[in-house]
Design a protein around this motif. Structure first.
Motif, PDB file in Angstrom:
ATOM      1  N   LYS A  93      14.350   7.563  -3.090  1.00 35.97           N
ATOM      2  CA  LYS A  93      13.651   8.063  -4.281  1.00 35.97           C
ATOM      3  C   LYS A  93      12.458   7.185  -4.637  1.00 35.97           C
ATOM      4  O   LYS A  93      11.472   7.647  -5.220  1.00 35.97           O
ATOM      5  N   GLY A  94      12.562   5.916  -4.288  1.00 37.07           N
ATOM      6  CA  GLY A  94      11.480   4.974  -4.570  1.00 37.07           C
ATOM      7  C   GLY A  94      10.166   5.377  -3.925  1.00 37.07           C
ATOM      8  O   GLY A  94       9.088   5.063  -4.436  1.00 37.07           O
ATOM      9  N   GLN A  95      10.228   6.083  -2.807  1.00 39.94           N
ATOM     10  CA  GLN A  95       9.009   6.533  -2.138  1.00 39.94           C
ATOM     11  C   GLN A  95       8.258   7.529  -3.012  1.00 39.94           C
ATOM     12  O   GLN A  95       7.047   7.449  -3.174  1.00 39.94           O
ATOM     13  N   GLU A 129       8.661   7.821  -6.251  1.00 45.83           N
ATOM     14  CA  GLU A 129       8.230   7.129  -7.464  1.00 45.83           C
ATOM     15  C   GLU A 129       6.967   6.312  -7.217  1.00 45.83           C
ATOM     16  O   GLU A 129       6.073   6.275  -8.059  1.00 45.83           O
ATOM     17  N   ALA A 130       6.896   5.673  -6.051  1.00 42.43           N
ATOM     18  CA  ALA A 130       5.706   4.888  -5.741  1.00 42.43           C
ATOM     19  C   ALA A 130       4.484   5.799  -5.653  1.00 42.43           C
ATOM     20  O   ALA A 130       3.422   5.485  -6.183  1.00 42.43           O
ATOM     21  N   GLY A 131       4.650   6.934  -4.982  1.00 41.63           N
ATOM     22  CA  GLY A 131       3.538   7.871  -4.866  1.00 41.63           C
ATOM     23  C   GLY A 131       3.094   8.376  -6.226  1.00 41.63           C
ATOM     24  O   GLY A 131       1.902   8.358  -6.554  1.00 41.63           O
ATOM     25  N   ARG A 132       4.066   8.789  -7.042  1.00 44.17           N
ATOM     26  CA  ARG A 132       3.723   9.322  -8.360  1.00 44.17           C
ATOM     27  C   ARG A 132       3.111   8.251  -9.246  1.00 44.17           C
ATOM     28  O   ARG A 132       2.198   8.524 -10.011  1.00 44.17           O
ATOM     29  N   SER A 133       3.624   7.020  -9.141  1.00 43.97           N
ATOM     30  CA  SER A 133       3.108   5.981 -10.034  1.00 43.97           C
ATOM     31  C   SER A 133       1.695   5.561  -9.636  1.00 43.97           C
ATOM     32  O   SER A 133       1.000   4.918 -10.411  1.00 43.97           O
ATOM     33  N   LEU A 134       1.268   5.924  -8.427  1.00 42.94           N
ATOM     34  CA  LEU A 134      -0.125   5.671  -8.044  1.00 42.94           C
ATOM     35  C   LEU A 134      -1.040   6.799  -8.515  1.00 42.94           C
ATOM     36  O   LEU A 134      -2.233   6.794  -8.261  1.00 42.94           O
ATOM     37  N   GLY A 135      -0.443   7.799  -9.172  1.00 47.64           N
ATOM     38  CA  GLY A 135      -1.261   8.885  -9.704  1.00 47.64           C
ATOM     39  C   GLY A 135      -1.330  10.100  -8.794  1.00 47.64           C
ATOM     40  O   GLY A 135      -2.022  11.064  -9.107  1.00 47.64           O
TER      41      GLY A 135
END
Lengths: 249, 258
Positions: free
Chosen positions: B154-156, B158-164
């Protein structure tokens, strides 16, 4: 007074509640974080500190309450979440680098995709960031080939490549071997020195004391106590905090 | 050594009768062409359907589950359209479940005949076969791809989304490539099964390689050579596919090196 401060506020949180099913994790948080502040959040596990941080860029959707970032209410319906997130970098405990992409691509992906930079500009920016953290020779390597500390430093500059106004750190050193904690913390210190607004969830008390401008103690879903680092560690007031510090210091 | 010469000349005669007389090799060539067209077409349809279904189901799994009555109550209480959207999403997911159950739960040859004799009674047989095998294969591909997506941390996302990055961009650039790599062996399996499964297309009067062999056999009364040839063809195709799968796997493993 409040109006004068308005331009100075990076994040404002009012009445933030978050529950997962019947489990209430955050029970009413009010907090204002000013631009340039380095707020360190500590607390026992399960206290809701990570959830609080993840609410700030809406990785978790608050059950109730409002959050403003740079004066814009991000909890309002119809808020452009993606645009908000590109202004708030986030660093995770487990780095979350993209394993199928080279380091260079990890860093340049979002700036290019979001149209913030041309390909050349993104590469230039990534190059200078990688040189700054001494990992330029790893540009074409894959994340798997890096040590934990290197991965986390790359993850930090990946966020920086988006030129964020705020950086959120979710236990950035907790998954690292002890000898690699230092390199990550010193990069974070560097960031603090150039005036980045930072919210850091961590167990590194030394970092909290040295870099933090304010320390929050969270437990049972609320902010139980907060103070400047010196006062916070020298004169803890709440018995829960005294208890906690006795265990970790 | 008369018996050896006997066997050789018998085989030579059989080969000549099977392939040369009346230009029968032409039937085989057409059969091969049709087998390949149907397989590739069905692969394309199947992967398109499968990926779409998998993404849809994963999305519902992440945001849901919703109940129709509960969403309806919330809609009447708040008058917000998002609750009507939840009902649509619930219905759509239910529809997909029916699709997966029906198309994995009935024999593909029966499905094929239903497509050919009930749904598209007048359409071109090859097109019907592509649709029939494609829709069937899509159900299997969907479950393979879904498993692949769910296995990505799931972190993948989240990382993508948190980069916008948007949800769609995160799925396309970050999750799917990693999922694809993980499910490549299973997908190859599905492709191999699909290729061999097309051998039943004779049921709807399309002449693929297997049907070609049957036609020739009926003329020459010799079963051995045509069936040997057909078997060798499938075996060769599967070997080639496996070769490319291994090669692709190697390429994708570049990022695994430590």
């Amino acid at each position: 007074m409040a109006d004068m401060d308005k331009d100075n506020v990076a994040i404002k949180v009012r009445g933030l509640w978050k529950s997962f099913g019947d489990h209430e994790v955050l029970k009413g948080i009010d907090e204002t974080i000013k631009k340039g502040e380095k707020v360190v959040v500590i607390g026992p596990s399960g206290s809701g500190k990570s959830t609080f941080l993840r609410c700030l860029n809406l990785l978790e959707k608050p059950t109730a309450g409002q959050i403003w970032v740079d004066g814009e209410e991000i909890t309002a319906p119809g808020c452009k979440v993606d645009n908000l997130r590109q202004r708030m970098g986030m660093v995770f405990q487990h780095f979350n680098l993209f394993p199928h992409m080279t380091i260079m691509r990890n860093i340049t992906l979002a700036p290019i995709q979001k149209g913030l930079m041309s390909k050349d500009e993104a590469y230039e920016k990534a190059t200078s960031l990688l040189k700054r953290i001494g990992l330029w020779e790893k540009a074409d390597a894959y994340p798997n080939m890096l040590s934990g500390g290197q991965k986390q430093r790359v993850a930090i500059v990946r966020s920086l490549a988006m030129n964020p106004d705020v950086m959120l750190f979710d236990e950035p050193t907790s998954a690292l071997d002890p000898e690699m904690v230092g390199e990550v913390l010193s990069l974070m210190k560097e960031l603090a020195q150039v005036g980045m607004t930072m919210v850091v969830v961590t167990h590194e008390m030394g970092f909290a004391r040295e870099v933090g401008t304010r320390v929050l103690f969270m437990d049972e879903g609320i902010i139980m106590e907060q103070n400047t680092p010196n006062e916070f560690f020298a004169q803890p007031k709440h018995p829960r905090l005294k208890d906690f510090l006795a265990k970790v210091l | 050594m008369d018996w050896l010469t006997g066997i050789i000349s018998f085989c030579r005669d059989a080969v000549v009768r099977t392939f040369i007389v009346d230009n029968r090799y032409q039937i085989f060539l057409d059969g091969i062409k049709h087998t390949l067209i149907i397989t590739l077409g069905a692969l394309f349809v199947g992967v398109a359907i499968g990926v779409a279904v998998a993404i849809s189901k994963v999305y519902y799994y992440q945001v849901g589950p919703y109940t129709i009555m509960g969403s309806l109550k919330l809609f009447f209480k708040t008058r917000r359209l998002e609750f009507l959207g939840r009902i649509l999403l619930r219905l759509w997911d239910g529809f997909l479940n029916v699709y997966l159950t029906v198309f994995r739960g009935t024999p593909v040859v029966v499905q094929l005949m239903i497509w050919a004799f009930v749904v598209f009674a007048t359409a071109d047989g090859i097109l019907v076969a592509i649709i029939g095998f494609g829709v069937n294969s899509g159900a299997y591909v969907a479950e393979i791809v879904r498993a692949g997506i769910m296995a990505i941390d799931k972190g993948q996302t989240e990382a993508g989304r948190s980069l916008g990055l948007s949800a769609a961009a995160t799925m396309r650039l970050i999750v799917l490539p990693q999922a694809f790599k993980n499910v490549l062996p299973a997908l190859s399996n599905e492709l191999i099964a699909l290729l061999k499964e097309t051998s039943i297309v004779g049921y709807i009067a399309v002449v693929d390689i297997t049907k070609a062999a049957a036609l020739v056999r009926a003329r020459t009364f010799d079963a051995f050579i045509p069936l040997l040839f057909v078997s060798a063809f499938y075996l060769l195709m599967v070997t080639i596919l496996t070769f490319f799968q291994k090669k692709l796997e190697k390429t994708l493993q570049a990022s695994d090196r430590k």
